[in-house]
Scaffold this motif. Structure first.
Motif, short mmCIF file in Angstrom:
data_model
loop_
_atom_site.label_atom_id
_atom_site.label_comp_id
_atom_site.label_asym_id
_atom_site.label_seq_id
_atom_site.Cartn_x
_atom_site.Cartn_y
_atom_site.Cartn_z
N MET A 52 0.87 -1.44 0.03
CA MET A 52 0.23 -0.39 0.38
C MET A 52 1.18 1.37 0.16
O MET A 52 0.49 2.37 -0.72
CB MET A 52 -0.68 0.24 0.94
CG MET A 52 -1.72 -1.03 1.33
SD MET A 52 -3.12 -1.31 2.55
CE MET A 52 -3.60 0.90 2.66
N ALA A 53 1.72 1.44 0.42
CA ALA A 53 3.04 2.68 0.94
C ALA A 53 3.45 2.66 -0.57
O ALA A 53 3.90 3.58 -0.76
CB ALA A 53 3.61 2.32 2.25
N ARG A 54 3.74 1.90 -0.96
CA ARG A 54 4.57 1.61 -2.53
C ARG A 54 3.07 2.03 -3.60
O ARG A 54 3.56 1.90 -4.64
CB ARG A 54 5.54 0.47 -2.97
CG ARG A 54 6.42 -0.24 -1.72
CD ARG A 54 6.79 -0.58 -2.38
NE ARG A 54 7.08 -1.88 -2.39
CZ ARG A 54 6.14 -3.19 -1.81
NH1 ARG A 54 7.06 -2.82 -0.24
NH2 ARG A 54 5.90 -4.32 -2.37
N ASP A 55 1.93 1.47 -3.67
CA ASP A 55 0.21 2.23 -4.46
C ASP A 55 0.87 0.61 -4.99
O ASP A 55 1.10 0.98 -6.59
CB ASP A 55 0.85 3.23 -5.25
CG ASP A 55 0.62 4.61 -4.56
OD1 ASP A 55 -0.13 4.60 -3.72
OD2 ASP A 55 1.52 5.26 -4.45
N THR A 187 4.38 3.00 9.75
CA THR A 187 5.91 2.51 9.82
C THR A 187 6.30 1.72 8.49
O THR A 187 7.30 1.59 8.11
CB THR A 187 5.51 1.02 10.74
OG1 THR A 187 4.86 0.65 10.77
CG2 THR A 187 5.61 1.73 11.63
N SER A 188 5.38 1.33 7.84
CA SER A 188 5.56 0.90 6.28
C SER A 188 6.22 1.52 5.12
O SER A 188 7.41 0.85 4.64
CB SER A 188 4.22 -0.29 5.39
OG SER A 188 4.12 -0.87 6.17
N PHE A 189 6.35 2.94 5.47
CA PHE A 189 7.06 3.84 4.04
C PHE A 189 8.76 3.33 5.06
O PHE A 189 9.03 3.89 4.10
CB PHE A 189 6.50 5.05 4.73
CG PHE A 189 5.13 5.13 3.93
CD1 PHE A 189 5.06 5.76 2.95
CD2 PHE A 189 4.21 5.41 4.60
CE1 PHE A 189 3.92 5.70 1.99
CE2 PHE A 189 2.96 5.50 4.23
CZ PHE A 189 2.44 6.31 2.28
N ILE A 190 8.85 3.61 6.60
CA ILE A 190 10.12 3.60 6.47
C ILE A 190 10.94 2.04 6.55
O ILE A 190 12.09 1.75 5.80
CB ILE A 190 10.36 4.04 8.48
CG1 ILE A 190 9.47 4.79 8.44
CG2 ILE A 190 11.27 3.76 8.88
CD1 ILE A 190 9.83 5.22 10.21
N TYR A 191 9.78 1.05 6.57
CA TYR A 191 10.16 -0.08 6.03
C TYR A 191 10.62 -0.58 4.25
O TYR A 191 12.04 -0.87 3.56
CB TYR A 191 9.15 -1.49 6.97
CG TYR A 191 9.15 -1.59 8.36
CD1 TYR A 191 10.27 -1.58 8.50
CD2 TYR A 191 7.91 -1.66 8.32
CE1 TYR A 191 10.53 -1.97 11.02
CE2 TYR A 191 7.49 -1.72 9.59
CZ TYR A 191 8.97 -1.91 10.58
OH TYR A 191 8.83 -2.14 11.70
N ASN A 192 9.73 0.21 3.51
CA ASN A 192 10.63 0.31 2.89
C ASN A 192 11.45 1.17 1.83
O ASN A 192 12.37 0.38 0.90
CB ASN A 192 9.36 1.09 1.27
CG ASN A 192 8.07 -0.14 1.52
OD1 ASN A 192 7.98 -1.17 1.11
ND2 ASN A 192 6.30 0.83 1.32
N LYS A 193 11.92 1.69 2.53
CA LYS A 193 13.04 2.66 2.31
C LYS A 193 14.22 2.38 3.30
O LYS A 193 15.00 2.48 2.30
CB LYS A 193 12.63 4.20 3.73
CG LYS A 193 13.58 5.08 3.00
CD LYS A 193 13.72 6.60 4.09
CE LYS A 193 14.50 7.72 3.97
NZ LYS A 193 14.82 7.47 2.31
N ASN A 205 13.12 -3.19 -9.77
CA ASN A 205 12.06 -2.37 -11.04
C ASN A 205 10.47 -3.40 -10.57
O ASN A 205 9.95 -2.29 -10.16
CB ASN A 205 12.33 -2.45 -11.78
CG ASN A 205 13.20 -1.64 -12.67
OD1 ASN A 205 13.29 -0.96 -12.10
ND2 ASN A 205 14.02 -1.61 -13.32
N GLU A 206 10.17 -4.03 -9.48
CA GLU A 206 9.57 -5.00 -9.36
C GLU A 206 9.14 -4.97 -7.77
O GLU A 206 8.13 -4.97 -7.71
CB GLU A 206 9.86 -6.64 -9.76
CG GLU A 206 10.23 -7.01 -10.24
CD GLU A 206 10.11 -8.11 -11.15
OE1 GLU A 206 10.52 -8.95 -9.73
OE2 GLU A 206 11.15 -8.94 -11.60
N TYR A 207 9.82 -4.55 -7.15
CA TYR A 207 9.63 -4.06 -5.40
C TYR A 207 8.47 -3.06 -5.30
O TYR A 207 8.00 -1.61 -6.00
CB TYR A 207 11.17 -3.44 -4.98
CG TYR A 207 10.39 -3.55 -3.25
CD1 TYR A 207 10.78 -4.29 -2.39
CD2 TYR A 207 10.79 -1.77 -3.02
CE1 TYR A 207 10.25 -3.87 -0.84
CE2 TYR A 207 10.86 -1.56 -1.60
CZ TYR A 207 10.23 -2.81 -0.52
OH TYR A 207 9.99 -2.58 0.24
#
Length: 207
Positions: A52-55, A187-193, A205-207
């Protein structure tokens, strides 16, 4: 005027995300009821919120259920390990707190330090389980390494979790209908980063 009712405008996207967060929160609560399934349920929740955080989220329930099934065994083992470790640390803290020994303060300080380190490591375990395929041992080891390597982010993560816990306590769990899902989403925005750094270049590119 047409843009006002465009489902792709920022307002409707925000509302859509908010509804998804509430629905995801309900799923997490339902699938966590047996208690022993909390690990798998939390892993599934983060699997969805990081997308969701990566749309890049798809059908919410299907994504949650798929991750829950795939990670059930390993996430449950991890959850049981965390429960055992937490029980041991909690018992030791209780013992040293009530102890009259001259070494009690040193014991208490050591247990608090270990508990803090365990808490920091735990903050990464289920998101890592949701994102990467590793053994139980490797997942816990990676969580420890990442929590130390990215200490400023770890402190921010803990601050968010503590704020959510305080909010639950103050409102007598009235905000429980959305706080778990919302906390996971934020917190998912942080984990993704952080996690993007550990994904091979050919797969980014697939992430």
């Amino acid at each position: 005027m047409d843009k006002l009712f465009d489902l792709d405008n920022p307002f409707f996207r925000f509302i859509s995300k908010l509804v998804d967060v509430v629905w995801l929160n309900i799923l997490w609560l339902i699938f966590s009821i047996p208690v022993v399934t909390i690990g798998a349920s939390t892993t599934a929740m983060y699997s969805v919120t990081m997308k969701m955080a990566r749309d890049k989220e798809g059908y919410l329930f299907q994504g949650f259920w798929k991750s829950f099934k795939e990670n059930f065994k390993q996430a449950t083992i991890i959850w049981i390990i965390l429960l055992i470790v937490g029980t041991i640390l909690g018992t030791d803290i209780y013992y040293f707190y009530h102890s009259t020994s001259k070494y009690a303060k040193f014991g208490m300080a050591a247990m608090i330090a270990l508990s803090s380190l365990a808490l920091c490591t735990t903050a990464y375990i289920f998101p890592l389980q949701a994102q990467f395929e590793n053994s139980v041992k490797q997942t816990i080891k990676n969580a420890f390494i990442i929590c130390v390597r990215h200490l400023p982010w770890t402190v921010l993560l803990l601050a968010i979790y503590i704020a959510a816990a305080i909010g639950l306590y103050i409102t007598a769990f009235l905000i429980g209908i959305f706080v778990f899902g919302l906390t996971a989403f934020l917190t998912s925005f942080i984990y993704n980063k952080i996690f993007i750094r550990y994904i091979p270049d050919e797969m980014k590119n697939e992430y």
